[in-house]
Design a protein around this motif. Sequence first.
Motif, short mmCIF file in Angstrom:
data_model
loop_
_atom_site.label_atom_id
_atom_site.label_comp_id
_atom_site.label_asym_id
_atom_site.label_seq_id
_atom_site.Cartn_x
_atom_site.Cartn_y
_atom_site.Cartn_z
N UNK A 1 -0.38 -11.38 -3.84
CA UNK A 1 -0.50 -12.04 -2.55
C UNK A 1 0.49 -13.19 -2.47
N UNK A 2 0.70 -13.86 -3.62
CA UNK A 2 1.60 -15.01 -3.64
C UNK A 2 3.05 -14.55 -3.59
N UNK A 3 3.39 -13.54 -4.40
CA UNK A 3 4.78 -13.08 -4.42
C UNK A 3 4.82 -11.56 -4.48
N UNK A 4 4.68 -10.92 -3.33
CA UNK A 4 4.71 -9.45 -3.31
C UNK A 4 6.09 -8.93 -3.69
N UNK A 5 6.08 -7.80 -4.36
CA UNK A 5 7.36 -7.22 -4.76
C UNK A 5 7.68 -6.01 -3.92
N UNK A 6 8.98 -5.80 -3.73
CA UNK A 6 9.44 -4.64 -2.98
C UNK A 6 9.27 -3.40 -3.85
N UNK A 7 8.55 -2.41 -3.36
CA UNK A 7 8.34 -1.22 -4.19
C UNK A 7 8.91 0.03 -3.53
N UNK A 8 9.68 -0.15 -2.47
CA UNK A 8 10.30 0.99 -1.82
C UNK A 8 9.28 1.96 -1.26
N UNK A 9 9.41 3.21 -1.60
CA UNK A 9 8.54 4.23 -1.03
C UNK A 9 7.33 4.53 -1.90
N UNK A 10 7.10 3.69 -2.92
CA UNK A 10 5.99 3.94 -3.85
C UNK A 10 4.66 4.12 -3.14
N UNK A 11 4.41 3.26 -2.14
CA UNK A 11 3.13 3.34 -1.43
C UNK A 11 2.97 4.69 -0.73
N UNK A 12 4.10 5.17 -0.16
CA UNK A 12 4.03 6.45 0.54
C UNK A 12 3.76 7.57 -0.44
N UNK A 13 4.45 7.49 -1.58
CA UNK A 13 4.23 8.51 -2.62
C UNK A 13 2.78 8.45 -3.07
N UNK A 14 2.30 7.21 -3.29
CA UNK A 14 0.93 7.06 -3.76
C UNK A 14 -0.06 7.64 -2.75
#
Lengths: 469, 310
Positions: B68-81
């Motif tokens: 929440x404090x420092x979110x990281x860019x994960x690209x399309x990981x969420x879509x894959x997940x």
Amino acid sequence: MIHHSKRRALTAFAVATAGALVFAGCSGEAPEASEDTGPVTLTITANAIAGGKNAAEADWFQDWVIPEFEAAMEADGKDVTVEFEPQGVDDENYKTKIALDLQSGEGADIIGMDGIWVGEFAEAGYIKPLAEVGGDSVDSWEGWDQIPDAVQSALSFDDERYGVPQGADGRVLYFNKDLFEQAGLPADWQPESWDDVLDAARDLKKLDGVTPIQLNAGTAMGEATTMQGLLPLLVGTGEQVYEDGKWVGDTDGLNDVLDLYKTIYVDEGLGDAVLQQEAAGRDTSFQLFAANQIGILLEGDYFWRSVINPEEGVGTAPMANRDEVVGYTKIPAMKSGSGINDQDFVSMSGGTGRVLNPNSDHPELAWELLAFMNSADAYEARNAGTLAITPRTDVNDEMLAEDPMLTYVSEEVLPITAYRPPLAAYPQVSTALQQASLDVVSGTSVADAASAYADAAKDIVGDDAVSGG
Amino acid sequence: MTTSTTTPAGSAIAPRRRRADDVAGLGTVRAGIFVAPALILIGIFLLFPAVWTIWLGMTDYRLTGLQAASPEFVGLDNYVEALTDPSFWNSLWLTLIFVLFSGIIGQTFIGFGLAWSVRNIHGWTKGLIEGLVLAAWVIPASVASFLWLVLLDRRSGTINGLLGTEGTAWLIDHPMQSIIIFNIWVGTAFSMQLFSSALSAVPPSQIESAKMVGASGWQQLRDVIVPNIKGHILTNTLLITLWTFNTFTPYLVTAGGPNGKTEILSVYIYETAIPGGQLGLGAAISLIMLLINLVIALAYVRVSKGRNKR
């Protein structure tokens, strides 16, 4: 980065709507005067509401804290108004609300929260160490000497105090003496093992219209399942949810716990599995216990002093004859001596407390209020409504003797209790454990539920941080 | 859209052409200033949240904790997940069942049935029936859901009392059926109203002729009524599909439970993002849902355009 662009977006919003009459209402109040003289408004929020959840706490805010503090401030020549923002919802919803409040830089000056949320809120930067927010007077507060370190740790994270604990609690087995009598069981029941509990439940099953035992399970009741079900059982097998740097995985202890769930809900029908899946299952179980329809219930002392408290306006399921009918006893380990530290009996404790909002306009004054709320006088006034175990030893020594149940918890249960790990990952692991119990209760095999849980735990904390298979 | 290309060019009518292009005579800049507030509002309330959702969907942003404090860019990981998670597909499947039975079949057919059965009734009886059905639509969802919780309650529910099925936990044993019936109850009024007005627009002469040649009720319906209101049926179906697909009200009745059996897509997103705290993943699934919506909306636009042309 997100906060940054959010602020930019807000600025854009403000510019775009400036001058538009429709939005004039949002433009905020006049800037407040200096802290020395006022007028200043402080706000308190907690998951408490008059006539509903934690009503005694809400009444205490309204009837004692607010008028007394305002009067004390006035005597100092300060114009301070205190407002209480009540909430009366599920703990999970309350947590979401305050997280969103804090994230958007809003929220009350003083916020009540469960100690177990402190880690994740602190990591998110939503709350700050108490001394950092409230100033120098925090560390020199007289109250710290009265609050044992173990109790203080409930509102601490990374060895820093983030809030003032509000009390200590413990879990016991409650049982209905009337039903026990009808089933031919002793009124001074003290089971020595899980089998003893099951035997009593089997006897209770012969009674008509009675659910012998209700052991919290499932995701619908959230943390109540973990705290008043799974974890007290797990420590009874000698395992802890977090031990030696590892989280519990597909271990023997967890399998034993899930087996017990299966025995109660699936194999022998000693508990009502449907109830555990209902959205309002926990409240319903309270109502049913109060209506003499549940024989045995694992709950915290909150159940005694708040839920079934017969005093007017305190309990949500008051039992007029609570003191005569409701028995309580320590939770046995799986077998004598099989609990953590080779204990025969086990319990779990948690703690709630109050933190300062780092976004507060008047943090030092807010600390003054928080300290005021945790003074011995304040706890005495609080206990006049409903007695609870306070964090202050001076108050406990004086007042607990009035209530045999709370004395029991304080003398018999707290010495053998265990605490949840104050780690940010805990709430997620807890949810996975709740799911495991739900899986078993709704028919999945113990082995499948345990391995699905272990996979979920590995997803959360990493393969290396999970013990067992 | 103004098109005046058929007018031959000439010096005498040139000013008139300019007027046609710029009716108010404001000029580009001043016209721009006039629409700017609207564009800014659209930008803030539509465009920005959409872009924001896309951005969020590519981070591991959470409600609390370090991410929440420092979110990281994960690209399309969420879509894959999301797309490899069985519970996402389960949720999509539940949504389709829900839309099919409560929206397309339930609301459309019952709505039409109601409109059909009251078409020849006039006066206060018709008003009464329509009023009752509309009431279900007008009652706020929170109130309606509370009503249904009381109706379906296991211990003292009205339904169990009426049917003599004491102790049946409808919301636990038949959760999907329960929210389907709930949603039909809530939403049928729209279809009924739409079909009522459609039926009243069917030329009486055609029905009379059909009757004169001895067409049965069914034949009248098939050969006269349906061809006449085809457009309305399409519009209705598409609107209902869209609404049912997006509705969140069943959450108020079952909270997505038991054990995710009524976790339709909107509820799934809510559960993931807010109580579950996974805002990044929730945003990614929202975008997938938005795309599905877009497909439905495009279908709607196409169909209604096709109708207009005809």
